[in-house]
Scaffold this motif. Structure first.
Motif, mmCIF file in Angstrom:
data_model
loop_
_atom_site.group_PDB
_atom_site.id
_atom_site.type_symbol
_atom_site.label_atom_id
_atom_site.label_comp_id
_atom_site.label_asym_id
_atom_site.label_seq_id
_atom_site.Cartn_x
_atom_site.Cartn_y
_atom_site.Cartn_z
ATOM 1 N N ILE A 37 -18.686 62.361 -23.944
ATOM 2 C CA ILE A 37 -17.796 61.307 -24.434
ATOM 3 C C ILE A 37 -16.379 61.837 -24.614
ATOM 4 N N HIS A 38 -16.240 63.116 -24.951
ATOM 5 C CA HIS A 38 -14.900 63.696 -25.070
ATOM 6 C C HIS A 38 -14.200 63.754 -23.715
ATOM 7 N N LYS A 39 -14.946 64.071 -22.663
ATOM 8 C CA LYS A 39 -14.376 64.056 -21.315
ATOM 9 C C LYS A 39 -13.888 62.652 -20.959
ATOM 10 N N MET A 40 -14.684 61.649 -21.317
ATOM 11 C CA MET A 40 -14.355 60.273 -20.972
ATOM 12 C C MET A 40 -13.155 59.760 -21.764
ATOM 13 N N LYS A 41 -13.005 60.242 -22.990
ATOM 14 C CA LYS A 41 -11.816 59.887 -23.764
ATOM 15 C C LYS A 41 -10.571 60.483 -23.114
#
Length: 305
Positions: free
Chosen positions: A272-276
């Motif tokens: 999810i951090h990558k996607m943010k």
């Protein structure tokens, strides 16, 4: 990806005692899913270490997701499709974690954490607000969104209501939804709980404001914005952070895991951090009514305090 249809309850997610109505179809699909996915879970457990949930899910190829039948978070649409902002996010992230299939398990909102703890499902995918009380029972991913409050008021906002203090000062007839966190925010501002008009959801709130039965209905910025789009007699106010105990308060919603599933939660957070960072998260949430204002850098650790 199906956009939300704003006729299903889409209230706030902060109250631990929240209860939401679930369409009959959602309950039926969820019950069917529970039996099927339960068998999958039992079959998978014998092939991997009992304490490694991620390995078990990868082995069986299916993750059971607890949902509450609520727009825009996780629900069954009119075509029988499993969708919602949290659901679509789950489909992407779990596929990247090596789990190809997601299986919905619909239940009442108040039953999500108990159901997770007794392994009726593997993860809660319901955009659940992260708060101190819940953090004592489960662990959360970092939030996929943050949420401010907003009001439904009559066109032109004749009482000039922009926050809870304004409502108290104007002696506005105040309404909000069943189990909504806004009940507590209004009480903190000075309302007696017995004076608050409790309605089923934001649609009932809109109807009450349009009919003049209440002056203001409090909900999330997302739901008030969506429900007033086609109204000729009501509008939503600008989003704001409620003041709780003298401090501005911002809520955030995330995925929910059992306390021992830190490896699964940490792997989920990595994705999810990558996607943010690359904007993919917003692209997934945008069709469900989310704006850049709902994107956040808040962490679960901050919200658990």
């Amino acid at each position: 990806m199906a956009p939300p249809k704003w006729k299903v309850t889409a209230g706030t997610r902060s109250q631990p005692s929240d209860r939401r109505g679930i369409p009959r179809r959602s309950l039926f699909v969820g019950a069917t899913a529970l039996g099927t996915a339960g068998a999958l879970g039992a079959a998978g457990c014998g092939r991997v270490p009992s304490g490694d949930t991620l390995a078990r899910l990868q082995s069986q190829g299916t993750v059971r997701l607890g949902i509450a039948g609520e727009v825009p978070y996780g629900y069954i649409d009119d075509n029988g499709a499993f969708t919602g902002e949290a659901v679509e996010l789950a489909k992407v992230i779990f596929k990247r974690l090596g789990v190809d299939h997601v299986q919905p398990v619909a239940t009442d909102f108040s039953s999500l954490i108990p159901g997770l703890r007794v392994q009726q499902f593997d993860v809660v995918s319901a955009g659940m607000y992260i708060n101190k009380e819940r953090c004592q029972q489960v662990i959360f991913s970092d939030p996929e969104y943050q949420m401010l409050d907003s009001f439904i008021v009559r066109k032109g906002n004749p009482k000039n209501l922009h926050n809870y203090a304004d409502c108290v000062k104007a002696k506005a007839k105040f309404g909000t939804g069943t189990g909504y966190a806004e009940i507590g925010y209004a009480v903190d501002a000075g309302y007696k709980e017995s004076d608050i008009v409790i309605l089923q959801d934001q649609v009932a709130g809109l109807n009450a404001v349009e009919a003049g039965r209440i002056d203001v209905f409090a909900g999330t910025a997302l739901t008030t914005r969506e429900v007033t789009k086609k109204s000729s007699r009501a509008e939503h106010t600008e989003p704001f952070a409620p003041t709780i105990g003298g401090k501005k308060h911002v809520d955030g919603g995330g995925f929910t895991f059992r306390p021992n599933d830190t490896k699964l939660r940490d792997s989920f957070n990595t994705e999810i951090h990558k996607m943010k960072a690359n904007g993919e998260l917003f692209r997934i949430l945008r069709p469900f009514g989310f704006t850049q204002a709902e994107m956040t850098k808040l962490t679960a650790e901050e919200l658990c305090k």
